[in-house]
Design an enzyme around this catalytic site. Structure first.
Site, short mmCIF file in Angstrom:
data_model
loop_
_atom_site.label_atom_id
_atom_site.label_comp_id
_atom_site.label_asym_id
_atom_site.label_seq_id
_atom_site.Cartn_x
_atom_site.Cartn_y
_atom_site.Cartn_z
N GLU A 116 -4.90 36.94 9.86
CA GLU A 116 -4.07 37.90 9.16
C GLU A 116 -4.39 37.97 7.68
O GLU A 116 -4.97 37.03 7.10
CB GLU A 116 -2.59 37.56 9.35
CG GLU A 116 -2.21 36.24 8.76
CD GLU A 116 -0.79 35.84 9.13
OE1 GLU A 116 -0.35 36.17 10.24
OE2 GLU A 116 -0.14 35.20 8.31
N CYS A 129 -4.30 38.86 -0.08
CA CYS A 129 -4.32 37.45 0.31
C CYS A 129 -5.08 37.38 1.63
O CYS A 129 -4.66 38.00 2.62
CB CYS A 129 -2.91 36.92 0.44
SG CYS A 129 -2.84 35.17 0.89
N CYS A 136 -7.21 25.87 11.25
CA CYS A 136 -7.54 25.00 10.12
C CYS A 136 -7.64 23.58 10.63
O CYS A 136 -6.88 23.17 11.51
CB CYS A 136 -6.48 25.10 9.03
SG CYS A 136 -6.88 24.13 7.55
N CYS A 140 -2.28 19.52 8.05
CA CYS A 140 -1.05 19.32 7.29
C CYS A 140 0.14 19.44 8.24
O CYS A 140 0.24 20.42 8.99
CB CYS A 140 -0.94 20.36 6.17
SG CYS A 140 -2.32 20.28 5.00
N SER A 224 -8.15 28.65 -3.17
CA SER A 224 -7.27 27.49 -3.04
C SER A 224 -7.96 26.38 -2.25
O SER A 224 -8.91 26.62 -1.51
CB SER A 224 -5.97 27.89 -2.33
OG SER A 224 -6.22 28.14 -0.96
N SER A 247 -3.56 22.71 -3.87
CA SER A 247 -2.30 22.49 -3.16
C SER A 247 -1.99 21.01 -3.19
O SER A 247 -2.49 20.23 -2.38
CB SER A 247 -2.44 22.98 -1.71
OG SER A 247 -2.74 24.35 -1.70
N CYS A 369 -2.46 27.32 0.15
CA CYS A 369 -3.24 27.64 1.34
C CYS A 369 -2.48 27.25 2.60
O CYS A 369 -1.77 26.26 2.65
CB CYS A 369 -4.56 26.89 1.31
SG CYS A 369 -4.39 25.15 1.61
S1 SF4 Z 1 -1.57 23.98 4.66
FE1 SF4 Z 1 -3.62 24.91 4.35
S2 SF4 Z 1 -5.04 23.18 4.46
FE2 SF4 Z 1 -3.08 22.46 5.33
S3 SF4 Z 1 -3.32 22.79 7.53
FE3 SF4 Z 1 -2.29 24.62 6.72
S4 SF4 Z 1 -3.96 26.07 6.30
FE4 SF4 Z 1 -4.88 24.05 6.53
#
Ligand code: SF4
Length: 423
Positions: A116, A129, A136, A140, A224, A247, A369
């Site tokens: 997206e 954006c 990913c 996180c 980022s 971040s 991010c």
């Molecule tokens: S916050 Fe950013 S770096 Fe962390 S898992 Fe989500 S997309 Fe990936």
């Protein structure tokens, strides 16, 4: 419980390389440098100057529609478009919010991958954006994209196509009035620096003058990262005056190891040293992103520590963006109360570090991010989404449809229970 312990854990591994599977996206004009475009056109048996014409249409007029390229003979048009302008992304759904000044598009790539992008109109600028990866690998724990793992890197052209579509939407008045796309932030799905080569190539396409690129100022592009230190240092040497957004989300390694698992690889001191190097090389102030989470990272002592740390490591070359967490119904993650938020910001400012709270729209889509769709998925769908709409209906759906937008991207999740005794 999280509020009691302040501890969160992610059991997923960090993944830096995507799994080798599936088809790579077809070659596209936007994957190529100007020289490569000329060579590609010549290989197709067409006159090399056609590369300039194609580029003018794509980057200058923001069109990939072969029928609009009337200065190219019809036979060559079809031939070139078929070879260099394949459809990479198809709009599955487009929704708007903020009275139509924010548009979010769900795209399907050639292999079914979903991603997206968002475009936002402000009084003084229009910002896109964009996503850099499908999924990913940074794991996180508060981010659904991270919990879903890394599917694949997006190609340069898939990234550039998000920008072209955003620029065309802004130009065509789909955000309420015609506007020129002025800013691009890599804050969508994925960790941009984990897809380094393609992201850097995309930045060059975004910033190169027309017809080599879109001609957007380097200073208006933000990349980022959660802190991939070697890539941050490499970025500093690219000769690109882009803004680096880190971040951080925690000022101490103990908490950051858990909120941002890549911190187990590169600690805060290394990340800030790399950020300082980038600022020194580019003269650009570093943007530190801090998602403020109730009873997790919002304590006054952490505000003091953050301010002290950043003032010492980056001096005047830093700005902190506090991102109020948009609470997800049913999740144990919650935003810090406003008085706590105000005190946090005040304490960071008192340490000599400029610190502001992102406005609501920034919170929705320009957060750190992986938080592109945090707000979009804050309220899970309660009914079957309507049929996909073409992109030209950008401003048509009511704002509440934003909450029905997707199920594949990033959102804040209920934390996993801390292992061990917790605290
Ligand atoms: S916050 Fe950013 S770096 Fe962390 S898992 Fe989500 S997309 Fe990936």
């Amino acid at each position: 419980m999280l509020r009691d312990t302040g501890k969160v854990m992610s059991s997923l591994p960090l993944v830096f390389e995507p799994p080798r599977r599936g088809q790579v996206p077809p070659r596209h004009l936007a994957d190529l440098t100007a020289d490569q475009r000329r060579a590609a056109v010549a290989e197709l048996g067409e006159k090399a100057f056609r590369a300039g014409q194609l580029s003018q249409h794509y980057f200058g007029r923001l069109t990939a529609d072969v029928h609009a390229m009337t200065d190219i003979p019809p036979r060559a048009r079809a031939h070139l478009a078929g070879a260099l302008l394949p459809r990479l992304l198809t709009a599955v759904r487009t929704v708007s919010c903020d009275d139509g000044s924010t548009g979010k598009t769900l795209w399907r790539a050639h292999d079914g991958t979903l991603l997206e992008s968002v475009v936002m109109l402000y009084p003084d600028r229009a910002t896109a954006c964009v996503s850099s990866q499908a999924g990913c690998g940074m794991a996180c724990p508060f981010c659904a994209t991270g919990q879903g793992g890394l599917r694949r890197n997006l190609s340069t052209a898939e990234i550039v196509e998000q920008v072209r579509a955003a620029a065309a939407a802004a130009r065509d008045g789909m955000l309420g009035r015609p506007a020129r796309l002025s800013n691009v932030v890599f804050m969508g799905m994925g960790e941009p620096l984990a897809n380094y080569r393609r992201v850097i190539a995309a930045v060059r396409r975004i910033c190169d003058p027309v017809p080599r690129g879109f001609g957007i100022s380097q200073r208006s592009v933000t990349v980022s990262t959660v802190g991939l230190v070697p890539a941050m240092r490499k970025l500093a040497g690219e000769g690109l005056a882009v803004t680096l957004a880190v971040s951080l989300h925690a000022p101490d390694d103990e908490l950051r190891d858990e909120l941002v698992p890549v911190n187990t690889r590169w600690k805060i001191a290394e990340v800030l040293a790399a950020a300082r190097h980038h600022a020194g090389q580019t003269g650009r102030r570093v943007s530190v992103e801090y998602a403020l989470i109730r009873d997790v990272n919002d304590q006054p002592w952490r505000a003091d520590l953050l301010g002290k740390l950043l003032h010492r490591e980056l001096g005047p070359l830093v700005h902190v963006n506090v991102i109020p967490l948009n609470p997800t119904p049913g999740s144990r993650w919650d935003a810090a109360p406003k008085p706590v938020e105000r005190e946090f910001v005040s304490r960071v400012n008192a340490a000599g570090v400029p610190c502001t709270v992102r406005d609501t729209r920034g919170r929705e889509i320009a957060a750190a991010c992986g938080q592109l769709a945090a707000t979009a998925t804050a309220n899970p769908p309660t009914r079957t989404p309507p049929a996909p709409r073409p992109a030209r209906h950008l401003s048509a759906p009511p704002a509440r449809e934003v909450s029905e937008f997707r199920d594949h991207g990033n959102r804040f999740r209920g934390p996993r229970r801390a292992r061990g005794s917790g605290r």
